[in-house]
Every structure is written in structure tokens, then in C-alpha cells.
Enzyme design. Structure first.
Site, PDB file in Angstrom:
ATOM      1  N   CYS A 159       0.816  -1.222   0.000  1.00 55.91           N
ATOM      2  CA  CYS A 159       0.000   0.000   0.000  1.00 55.91           C
ATOM      3  C   CYS A 159       0.846   1.267   0.000  1.00 55.91           C
ATOM      4  O   CYS A 159       0.656   2.155  -0.832  1.00 55.91           O
ATOM      5  CB  CYS A 159      -1.020   0.003   1.134  1.00 55.91           C
ATOM      6  N   HIS A 161      -2.745   1.137   6.735  1.00 53.71           N
ATOM      7  CA  HIS A 161      -3.097   1.073   5.312  1.00 53.71           C
ATOM      8  C   HIS A 161      -3.335   2.485   4.793  1.00 53.71           C
ATOM      9  O   HIS A 161      -3.782   3.365   5.530  1.00 53.71           O
ATOM     10  CB  HIS A 161      -4.350   0.203   5.111  1.00 53.71           C
ATOM     11  N   HIS A 169      -6.004   1.830  -4.226  1.00 58.82           N
ATOM     12  CA  HIS A 169      -4.964   1.363  -3.299  1.00 58.82           C
ATOM     13  C   HIS A 169      -4.492  -0.028  -3.667  1.00 58.82           C
ATOM     14  O   HIS A 169      -5.170  -0.752  -4.395  1.00 58.82           O
ATOM     15  CB  HIS A 169      -5.507   1.375  -1.861  1.00 58.82           C
TER      16      HIS A 169
END
Length: 142
Positions: A48, A101, A113
């Protein structure tokens, strides 16, 4: 006359910033479907924060570091209702405790993402049960 110039200049800068955000979103979109790779920061595989780092380097020539925690320290906080294309959206307590994240806001409730090994780079909804529950905040970098 100076006031109107200032107003126009301020407006032009706002347009430039949102244009930069749109460029970040455009570049991010090129990598839809790229695979997820832990520690990855290239089109061969992204995690990420590696995805965010790579896209910002390509689209805005900004080096925003590689970790989620470090990326959180960039820019300024932005309220969820004021998100603009290119803003970073952060989540906590996903696969580990704390900030864990990050994605790039696109528009409305969508963000792009590098999600996980199964899905790779995808577009998700901030309103989904999972992401709304883990939402930690957002940062405006441009």
C-alpha cells in the site's frame, strides 16, 4: 485592482493544486490490477505505501517516504467531507494495530490502493463496512 489580482492568483493556485491531484489519480489509475507484493514499490508489485510513494514520485515528483506512518506526517489533515482527488486516506487496525493502510482518494467515496495479495491495486469505497470502520483520517499533500 490588487485585491482582484490576489483573488485571481489564489484561485489559479487552487486550480493548479486540484489539477495536480487529478494527475496523481490519473497516474494511479495506470496501475489498476497490478499485483500486491509485500515491500513492493514498483509496477512489478506494490504494497500500500509503496504504491503511494511510487505514484506521488511519478505524478508530482514528490518523495513522501515509504511507510504508512511516515506518509501520515506529510501535508495537512483534511476532513472527510473536504477530500479532493489525490488526497491520501489512511486506515488503522487493518492487518496490524495502529495506522496500517493508505490509499489515494479519487472522488465521491472512491479510493485506489494496493489492497492485498488477492486483489492487488483496486478501487474501493470509503463507505464499505470494512473501510468505514477502519478509517483513520486523510492528508492533503498538494
Amino acid at each position: 485592482a490588487a485585491t482582484s489580482w490576489t483573488a485571481r492568483h489564489k484561485e489559479a493556485n487552487t486550480q493548479d493544486a486540484s489539477g495536480s491531484g487529478r494527475e496523481v489519480v490519473r497516474v494511479a489509475g495506470r496501475y489498476m490490477g497490478a499485483k500486491y507484493k509485500s515491500g513492493g514499490a514498483s509496477p512489478n508489485g506494490f504494497d500500500c505505501s509503496g504504491f503511494i510513494w511510487y505514484v506521488y514520485k511519478k505524478a508530482a515528483d514528490m518523495d513522501i517516504s515509504r511507510g504508512v506512518e511516515e506518509q501520515w506526517r506529510h501535508g495537512r489533515s483534511v476532513a472527510r467531507g473536504k477530500l479532493q482527488p489525490g488526497d491520501l486516506v489512511f486506515f488503522r487496525n487493518t492487518f496490524e494495530r495502529g495506522l496500517s493502510h493508505v490509499g489515494i482518494f479519487i472522488r465521491k467515496d472512491k479510493f485506489i490502493h494496493a489492497e492485498n495479495e488477492k486483489t492487488g491495486v483496486v478501487i474501493s469505497s470509503l463507505e464499505s463496512d470494512y473501510y468505514s470502520k477502519h478509517y483513520a483520517g486523510a492528508r492533503h499533500l498538494l
